[in-house]
Design a protein around this motif. Structure first.
Motif, PDB file in Angstrom:
ATOM      1  N   LYS A 182     -12.407  10.171  -4.677  1.00 30.65           N
ATOM      2  CA  LYS A 182     -12.513  10.077  -3.051  1.00 30.65           C
ATOM      3  C   LYS A 182     -11.803  10.512  -2.162  1.00 30.65           C
ATOM      4  CE  LYS A 182      -9.828   7.186  -0.053  1.00 30.65           C
ATOM      5  NZ  LYS A 182      -8.150   7.343   0.160  1.00 30.65           N
ATOM      6  N   GLY A 203      -9.477   9.826   5.124  1.00 32.63           N
ATOM      7  CA  GLY A 203      -9.819   9.987   6.556  1.00 32.63           C
ATOM      8  C   GLY A 203      -9.256  11.759   6.648  1.00 32.63           C
ATOM      9  N   THR A 204      -8.242  12.440   6.216  1.00 29.48           N
ATOM     10  CA  THR A 204      -7.686  13.951   6.590  1.00 29.48           C
ATOM     11  C   THR A 204      -8.579  14.709   6.121  1.00 29.48           C
ATOM     12  OG1 THR A 204      -6.182  13.331   5.402  1.00 29.48           O
ATOM     13  CG2 THR A 204      -5.916  13.515   8.309  1.00 29.48           C
ATOM     14  N   TYR A 246      -8.592  12.025  -3.376  1.00 33.02           N
ATOM     15  CA  TYR A 246      -8.332  13.113  -2.947  1.00 33.02           C
ATOM     16  C   TYR A 246      -7.435  13.034  -1.297  1.00 33.02           C
ATOM     17  CZ  TYR A 246     -10.368  16.337  -6.265  1.00 33.02           C
ATOM     18  OH  TYR A 246     -10.538  17.001  -7.331  1.00 33.02           O
ATOM     19  N   THR A 247      -6.165  13.921  -1.201  1.00 35.16           N
ATOM     20  CA  THR A 247      -6.115  12.840  -0.303  1.00 35.16           C
ATOM     21  C   THR A 247      -4.605  14.412   0.685  1.00 35.16           C
ATOM     22  OG1 THR A 247      -4.232  11.242   0.934  1.00 35.16           O
ATOM     23  CG2 THR A 247      -3.392  12.117  -0.836  1.00 35.16           C
ATOM     24  N   ASP A 248      -3.943  13.768   2.055  1.00 37.52           N
ATOM     25  CA  ASP A 248      -3.269  15.074   2.042  1.00 37.52           C
ATOM     26  C   ASP A 248      -1.972  15.811   1.684  1.00 37.52           C
ATOM     27  OD1 ASP A 248      -1.917  12.649   3.451  1.00 37.52           O
ATOM     28  OD2 ASP A 248      -2.590  13.240   5.207  1.00 37.52           O
ATOM     29  N   VAL A 249      -1.696  14.813   0.643  1.00 36.74           N
ATOM     30  CA  VAL A 249      -0.095  15.464   0.704  1.00 36.74           C
ATOM     31  C   VAL A 249      -1.001  15.446  -1.320  1.00 36.74           C
ATOM     32  CG1 VAL A 249       1.787  14.014   0.965  1.00 36.74           C
ATOM     33  CG2 VAL A 249      -0.258  12.191  -0.790  1.00 36.74           C
ATOM     34  N   GLY A 278       0.029  14.480  -4.009  1.00 32.78           N
ATOM     35  CA  GLY A 278       0.512  13.468  -5.083  1.00 32.78           C
ATOM     36  C   GLY A 278       1.039  12.036  -4.846  1.00 32.78           C
ATOM     37  N   VAL A 279       1.588  11.711  -6.302  1.00 36.48           N
ATOM     38  CA  VAL A 279       2.250  10.521  -5.477  1.00 36.48           C
ATOM     39  C   VAL A 279       3.738  11.618  -5.591  1.00 36.48           C
ATOM     40  CG1 VAL A 279       3.576   8.371  -6.025  1.00 36.48           C
ATOM     41  CG2 VAL A 279       1.271   8.512  -6.414  1.00 36.48           C
ATOM     42  N   TYR A 280       5.132  11.003  -4.489  1.00 33.22           N
ATOM     43  CA  TYR A 280       5.594  11.924  -4.596  1.00 33.22           C
ATOM     44  C   TYR A 280       7.222  10.393  -4.311  1.00 33.22           C
ATOM     45  CZ  TYR A 280       4.918  16.130  -2.761  1.00 33.22           C
ATOM     46  OH  TYR A 280       4.185  17.859  -3.018  1.00 33.22           O
ATOM     47  N   SER A 323       9.556   9.712  -2.460  1.00 33.17           N
ATOM     48  CA  SER A 323       9.330   8.831  -1.613  1.00 33.17           C
ATOM     49  C   SER A 323       8.463   9.629  -0.396  1.00 33.17           C
ATOM     50  CB  SER A 323      10.766   8.962  -0.721  1.00 33.17           C
ATOM     51  OG  SER A 323      10.993   8.032   0.046  1.00 33.17           O
ATOM     52  N   PRO A 371       6.853  11.736   2.105  1.00 37.91           N
ATOM     53  CA  PRO A 371       7.116  13.544   2.082  1.00 37.91           C
ATOM     54  C   PRO A 371       7.601  13.201   3.796  1.00 37.91           C
ATOM     55  CG  PRO A 371       5.047  13.344   1.446  1.00 37.91           C
ATOM     56  CD  PRO A 371       5.705  11.508   1.292  1.00 37.91           C
ATOM     57  N   ARG A 372       6.899  12.685   4.582  1.00 42.55           N
ATOM     58  CA  ARG A 372       7.317  12.489   6.346  1.00 42.55           C
ATOM     59  C   ARG A 372       8.493  12.351   6.475  1.00 42.55           C
ATOM     60  NH1 ARG A 372       1.314  11.434   8.418  1.00 42.55           N
ATOM     61  NH2 ARG A 372      -0.675  11.199   6.844  1.00 42.55           N
ATOM     62  N   ALA A 404       4.391   1.784   0.229  1.00 43.35           N
ATOM     63  CA  ALA A 404       4.336   3.638   0.354  1.00 43.35           C
ATOM     64  C   ALA A 404       2.600   3.779   0.589  1.00 43.35           C
ATOM     65  CB  ALA A 404       4.168   4.360  -0.803  1.00 43.35           C
ATOM     66  N   VAL A 415       0.273   5.272  -0.104  1.00 41.57           N
ATOM     67  CA  VAL A 415      -0.390   6.811  -0.433  1.00 41.57           C
ATOM     68  C   VAL A 415      -1.878   6.142  -1.293  1.00 41.57           C
ATOM     69  CG1 VAL A 415       1.130   7.101  -2.389  1.00 41.57           C
ATOM     70  CG2 VAL A 415      -1.019   9.057  -2.010  1.00 41.57           C
TER      71      VAL A 415
HETATM   72  P1  ADP Z   1      -6.050   9.369   3.129  1.00 43.21           P
HETATM   73  O1  ADP Z   1      -6.816   9.213   4.367  1.00 43.21           O
HETATM   74  O2  ADP Z   1      -6.102  10.487   2.472  1.00 43.21           O
HETATM   75  O3  ADP Z   1      -6.543   8.052   2.162  1.00 43.21           O
HETATM   76  P2  ADP Z   1      -3.377   8.473   3.461  1.00 43.21           P
HETATM   77  O4  ADP Z   1      -2.961   8.716   5.196  1.00 43.21           O
HETATM   78  O5  ADP Z   1      -4.067   6.116   3.277  1.00 43.21           O
HETATM   79  O6  ADP Z   1      -4.277   9.010   3.193  1.00 43.21           O
HETATM   80  O7  ADP Z   1      -2.210   8.101   2.305  1.00 43.21           O
HETATM   81  C1  ADP Z   1      -1.173   9.725   2.628  1.00 43.21           C
HETATM   82  C2  ADP Z   1       0.293   8.977   2.935  1.00 43.21           C
HETATM   83  O8  ADP Z   1       0.767   8.227   2.071  1.00 43.21           O
HETATM   84  C3  ADP Z   1       1.123  11.143   3.014  1.00 43.21           C
HETATM   85  O9  ADP Z   1       0.108  11.572   4.282  1.00 43.21           O
HETATM   86  C4  ADP Z   1       2.280  10.282   2.747  1.00 43.21           C
HETATM   87  O10 ADP Z   1       2.816  10.536   4.341  1.00 43.21           O
HETATM   88  C5  ADP Z   1       2.430   8.533   2.796  1.00 43.21           C
HETATM   89  N1  ADP Z   1       2.883   8.235   1.672  1.00 43.21           N
HETATM   90  C6  ADP Z   1       3.415   7.882   1.438  1.00 43.21           C
HETATM   91  N2  ADP Z   1       4.666   7.209   0.574  1.00 43.21           N
HETATM   92  C7  ADP Z   1       4.274   8.176   0.538  1.00 43.21           C
HETATM   93  C8  ADP Z   1       4.377   8.522  -1.603  1.00 43.21           C
HETATM   94  N3  ADP Z   1       5.699   8.054  -2.228  1.00 43.21           N
HETATM   95  N4  ADP Z   1       4.092   9.962  -1.692  1.00 43.21           N
HETATM   96  C9  ADP Z   1       3.238  10.365  -1.299  1.00 43.21           C
HETATM   97  N5  ADP Z   1       2.664   9.935  -0.275  1.00 43.21           N
HETATM   98  C10 ADP Z   1       3.011   9.053   0.462  1.00 43.21           C
END
Ligand code: ADP
Ligand code: ASP
Ligand code: MG
Length: 406
Positions: free
Chosen positions: A7, A10-11, A172-175, A177-179, A181, A183-184, A208, A210
């Motif tokens: 998957k 959006g970014t 697949y996303t813009d971070v 992995g799962v952090y 907290s 990371p922004r 969160a 993500v």
């Molecule tokens: P996508 O468009 O790929 O679905 P989202 O914006 O829905 O991406 O989710 C990714 C975002 O989730 C990250 O850019 C990050 O800012 C946020 N986020 C919030 N909490 C967490 C966390 N614990 N680990 C990783 N990302 C997190």
């Protein structure tokens, strides 16, 4: 040969160049010999843009028509990715929710998947075709288009992985992995190699974003191993998996926050059986989800009752509560929409004592007042003034997970 669902958020599909990059990732997976279903979100910002258009067209947009509108975002990216794949020599075909038949209930804008029919996808896979699926959308029993709630493409992907018995579901996303907290807002946050389904469920439900919470529910129920990783780097991400004993050694796995909160207090509610039911009945019937509730007993036969709802539901909840408060003879209602919920989560809390006490100490030391508290076996949440959100999250992350790396 394994079956993989990938998957892309959006970014990752924000423009045609990025879609070309995604096509490269897909082509490489296909070239490695895997069968492949690809789920896409709308281009970054597109869902918001469409929702804003709906609000321009109507003061209170109808939910059914809004779903017809916002579902187009994913239709565009599914077609563009299929076109790009074909252009790079990969046999690909797009599918919308109703074409596959991802059947949902009729709760427009937050529909739940009730059945997934994967025959058509299996036929495509059998023919060696990459199936590109529009995420976020389904169809109800009447044939109306529905959408699965914000972030719903995650759920489309995991539900398809479950129905197909896929070996893995890659998000697949813009971070990368799962952090520990977001990371922004917490630069010291660390990427987790693995996280238990239950911890991820709590983190997702506590803000969160993500992963959408329902995607984690599906993953847990059908034991789908989910791999959250970056579209833009090949680095391994985070596996969301069944818990193991090592995970319990850590008391707090993550810190989450949610600004989408509002608080209502009904003052001097007569302390009689049935009064709480009268207050919350109308709210439940209006489909408003109530989160935390606290009741303060007082000596004069009345109590103050405070509860939280999503900020978008505040006005509706307030109107309902104002009315009931009048009927039952309460003194009045107050509300606050600039509050946030901050939570610490970890399955290790089952065996580590004193997490809540330490949390209050840390917040107190920063001069942050705790307005409400709720706990479960593996989380402690507090409501604080919204302006302290980042301070609270960073202080708790420092205290429980660790500050800046040496
Ligand atoms: P996508 O468009 O790929 O679905 P989202 O914006 O829905 O991406 O989710 C990714 C975002 O989730 C990250 O850019 C990050 O800012 C946020 N986020 C919030 N909490 C967490 C966390 N614990 N680990 C990783 N990302 C997190
Ligand atoms: N496009 C939808 C949203 O923005 C679904 C998703 O991205 O998962 O919420
Ligand atoms: Mg998302």
């Amino acid at each position: 040969m394994s079956l993989v669902v990938q998957k892309f958020g959006g970014t990752s599909v924000a423009d045609v160049d990025r879609i070309r990059h995604v096509a490269g990732v897909v082509a490489a997976t296909r070239a490695a010999g895997h069968e492949l279903v690809v789920v896409v979100s709308a281009m970054a910002g597109e869902t918001n843009r469409l929702l804003a258009l709906a609000r321009q067209a109507a003061r209170t947009p109808d939910d059914r028509e809004s779903d017809v509108l916002v579902a187009t975002g994913e239709q565009v990216t599914a077609a563009l990715l299929a076109l790009t794949l074909q252009d790079t020599g990969v046999d690909a075909r797009s599918f919308l929710g109703h074409q596959i038949r991802i059947e949902t209930d009729s709760a427009f804008s937050r529909a739940r998947i009730v059945r997934v029919d994967v025959d058509r996808l299996r036929r495509a896979l059998g023919a060696g075709t990459v199936a590109v699926v529009a995420g976020f959308q389904g169809v109800d029993g009447e044939g109306s288009i529905t959408t699965l709630g914000r972030g719903g493409s995650d759920t489309s992907a995991v539900a398809l992985a479950a129905a197909l018995g896929a070996d893995t579901c890659e998000i697949y996303t813009d971070v990368d992995g799962v952090y520990t907290s977001d990371p922004r807002i917490v630069p010291q946050a660390r990427k987790l190699d693995r996280i238990a389904y239950d911890e991820m469920l709590e983190l997702a439900s506590l803000g969160a974003k993500v992963l959408q919470i329902r995607s984690v529910e599906f993953a847990k129920r059908y034991r789908v191993p989910v791999h959250v990783r970056s579209t833009f780097s090949g680095a391994p991400g985070t596996w969301v998996v069944e818990e193991d004993s090592r995970m319990e050694e850590v008391s707090v796995a993550g810190v989450a926050y949610d600004r989408d909160e509002a608080k209502l207090t009904i003052l001097r509610v007569p302390d009689r059986p049935g009064v709480a039911a009268r207050l919350f009945g109308p709210i439940a019937r209006a489909n408003i989800v109530v989160d935390m509730i606290i009741q303060n007993a007082s000596a004069d036969g009345t109590t103050d009752l405070t509860f939280t709802v999503a900020r978008g539901d505040y006005a509706k909840a307030r109107a309902l509560v104002d009315e009931t408060a009048r009927q039952i003879g309460a003194q009045g209602v107050t509300g606050q929409t600039d509050v946030a919920k901050v939570s610490v989560v970890g399955i290790g809390m089952r065996t580590h004592a004193g997490i809540a006490a330490r949390m209050f100490e840390v917040l107190g030391a920063e001069g942050i007042n705790v307005q409400m508290i709720s706990t479960s076996e593996i989380k402690v949440s507090v409501v604080v003034d919204e302006k302290y959100t980042e301070l609270a999250v960073r202080a708790l992350h420092d205290a429980f997970i660790g500050g800046p790396r040496p």
